[in-house]
Write a protein that holds these residues in place. Structure first.
Motif, mmCIF file in Angstrom:
data_model
loop_
_atom_site.group_PDB
_atom_site.id
_atom_site.type_symbol
_atom_site.label_atom_id
_atom_site.label_comp_id
_atom_site.label_asym_id
_atom_site.label_seq_id
_atom_site.Cartn_x
_atom_site.Cartn_y
_atom_site.Cartn_z
ATOM 1 N N THR A 42 0.820 -1.210 0.000
ATOM 2 C CA THR A 42 0.000 0.000 0.000
ATOM 3 C C THR A 42 0.855 1.262 0.000
ATOM 4 O O THR A 42 2.035 1.248 0.360
ATOM 5 N N THR A 77 2.917 2.654 -8.095
ATOM 6 C CA THR A 77 1.520 2.469 -7.674
ATOM 7 C C THR A 77 0.684 1.797 -8.766
ATOM 8 O O THR A 77 -0.545 1.874 -8.745
ATOM 9 N N GLY A 104 -3.629 -0.762 -5.768
ATOM 10 C CA GLY A 104 -4.877 -0.151 -5.329
ATOM 11 C C GLY A 104 -5.619 -0.932 -4.260
ATOM 12 O O GLY A 104 -6.315 -0.354 -3.430
ATOM 13 N N GLY A 134 -3.523 1.379 -8.919
ATOM 14 C CA GLY A 134 -3.437 2.310 -7.805
ATOM 15 C C GLY A 134 -3.511 3.759 -8.250
ATOM 16 O O GLY A 134 -4.021 4.075 -9.326
ATOM 17 N N ALA A 156 -9.603 -0.943 -10.087
ATOM 18 C CA ALA A 156 -8.790 0.256 -9.890
ATOM 19 C C ALA A 156 -9.277 1.056 -8.691
ATOM 20 O O ALA A 156 -10.475 1.252 -8.498
ATOM 21 N N THR A 157 -8.316 1.509 -7.875
ATOM 22 C CA THR A 157 -8.632 2.331 -6.704
ATOM 23 C C THR A 157 -7.635 3.498 -6.651
ATOM 24 O O THR A 157 -6.473 3.275 -6.374
#
Length: 442
Positions: free
Chosen positions: A241, A312, A316, A354, A437-438
């Motif tokens: 993360t 990134t 995500g 991400g 996707a986040t």
């Protein structure tokens, strides 16, 4: 014949695909270039042509009427991502760099290059390859540096090179004749050679928050000359993360400051530094404040100045703990789940794109969030034969799955298929990354 509304939608999706593929031909809004070796917060990063295999998958989805998925993938391909320099002759890699720089200039953007040709690359595993020896590698690096010249570029030097030094590979010298001293010298040569480019921001391998402890990677970074570069990169091709990476990167920078300050009690002793393993517990993020507190109490005037960037591209949703495979309907044993967890860097399920690439991070030492690993490209043929998968087929199987030992050894039960080779397009994974996707692909 397709309904008129479907034909219109198909046309719109394919236009988006072409927009991603032809972005290099259209000048965009000017973004501020990096100032010397630093990356400006307003930097616009280069969008390369779509990855091989992506356009075909998008077209197939659109033709089937899966317009939402086709659009998601097209939007993914329209994001900036790194260009990997993975081999070839010095002349060939020089041409690749110059071509990319020309394309980036048309976008008024700054390319991100991954320099990836070190001898003994990837412990001779899924991404095996690299230059034949140190002399060949130095000649190759010289060509990259000459091609970059005065252009603005970000250069990430050799992912995994410091995380997996030759001694970490545990391979016999008869088949893997590389030494840690050679590796350090090769990375150091690349660092100082590429850093001579006046507008290049050079970063070395800082691994990821679930790998090398802060003292270990600090020692390796210093030996490889990190102080002569802009800093280090984290999480390349991994899934940790943003919060983990930012803490880990900050601690490494803190440790570098302490051990290079002649007045500090830790001067010359990176082993004195706290890490994600102590006083924190690596798998319990709620304890990571203990290590942050340790640095706050022990910096004693040392000033962290070493910067970092974070990949990134696939984090995500964070790293997959694989715990779900221990429950119904899979019912895998604790030992099997543990093996899956150890291999969760290799084409894991449940991953999502991400944070979009940006140099405007709001974190003082974090220069940029980048998509370094190309989303949708396979990590390798993740299977039991490679040691990253285990599976009890008597507990869970499906029609069409292999029933013989040799077939199961090369099969990936998480995806229900034999995975594509490293670097090849992986349609199922690509679609999952876009769907999960986040933040979402708007």
């Amino acid at each position: 014949m397709q309904p008129r509304s479907l034909r219109r939608s198909l046309t719109a999706v394919m236009a988006l695909v072409l927009g991603a593929g032809l972005a290099v031909l259209a000048p965009g809004t000017a973004g501020a270039a990096s100032d010397g070796h630093a990356i400006s917060p307003s930097t616009r990063f280069f969008v390369p042509p779509p990855a091989k295999g992506s356009v075909q998958q998008i077209a197939q989805l659109a033709k089937k009427g899966a317009l939402k998925d086709a659009t998601l993938l097209a939007r993914m391909e329209a994001q900036s991502s790194a260009v990997w320099l993975t081999g070839g002759t010095p002349a060939e890699v020089g041409k690749q760099v110059r071509t990319t720089l020309a394309e980036a200039a048309l976008q008024r953007a700054e390319p991100v290059f991954v320099v990836y040709d070190i001898p003994g690359r990837d412990c001779s595993e899924y991404s095996a390859g690299g230059a034949t020896d140190q002399a060949a590698y130095e000649s190759w690096v010289d060509s990259v540096a000459a091609a970059v010249g005065n252009a603005h570029a970000v250069l990430l030097v050799e992912p995994d090179s410091l995380g997996n030094e030759p001694s970490d590979c545990h391979l016999p010298a008869s088949t893997y004749p590389y030494t840690d001293a050679e590796r350090t010298a090769e990375v150091a040569y690349a660092a100082r050679t590429l850093e001579k480019a006046p507008n290049a921001a050079v970063y070395l391998d800082g691994t990821n928050p679930h790998w090398q402890a802060v003292p270990n990677i600090t020692a390796r970074l210093l030996a490889a000359g990190v102080q002569g570069t802009q800093g280090f990169f984290l999480n390349v091709s991994n899934f940790r993360t943003d919060a983990e990476s930012q803490d880990y990167g900050t601690w490494i920078s803190d440790c570098i400051a302490m051990v290079t300050d002649p007045s500090h009690f830790a001067h010359g002793h990176p082993e004195y530094c706290a890490s994600q393993y102590y006083p924190a517990t690596v798998d319990d993020f709620s304890t990571w404040g203990l290590t942050t507190d340790w640095y706050n109490q022990n910096l004693n005037g040392a000033v962290p100045t070493t910067h970092f960037v974070v990949d990134t591209s696939r984090n995500g949703k964070g790293a997959n703990t694989m715990a779900a495979y221990g429950a119904a309907p899979y019912d895998q044993s604790a030992a099997t789940v543990a093996t899956l967890m150890q291999g969760n860097w290799c084409n894991p399920t449940g991953a999502g794109l991400g944070v979009r690439p940006t140099a405007d991070t709001g974190v003082p030492l974090l220069d940029a969030n980048l998509w370094v690993k190309t989303p949708g490209q396979s990590d390798g043929q993740c299977d039991a034969l490679g040691g990253v998968r285990a599976w009890d087929y008597t507990a869970y199987s499906r029609p069409g799955w292999p029933t013989d030992e040799s077939g199961q050894a090369e099969f990936d039960p998480l995806w229900g298929q034999v995975d594509p080779a490293a670097g090849s397009w992986f349609p199922a994974q690509a679609l999952q990354l876009a769907r999960l996707a986040t933040p979402k692909l708007g």
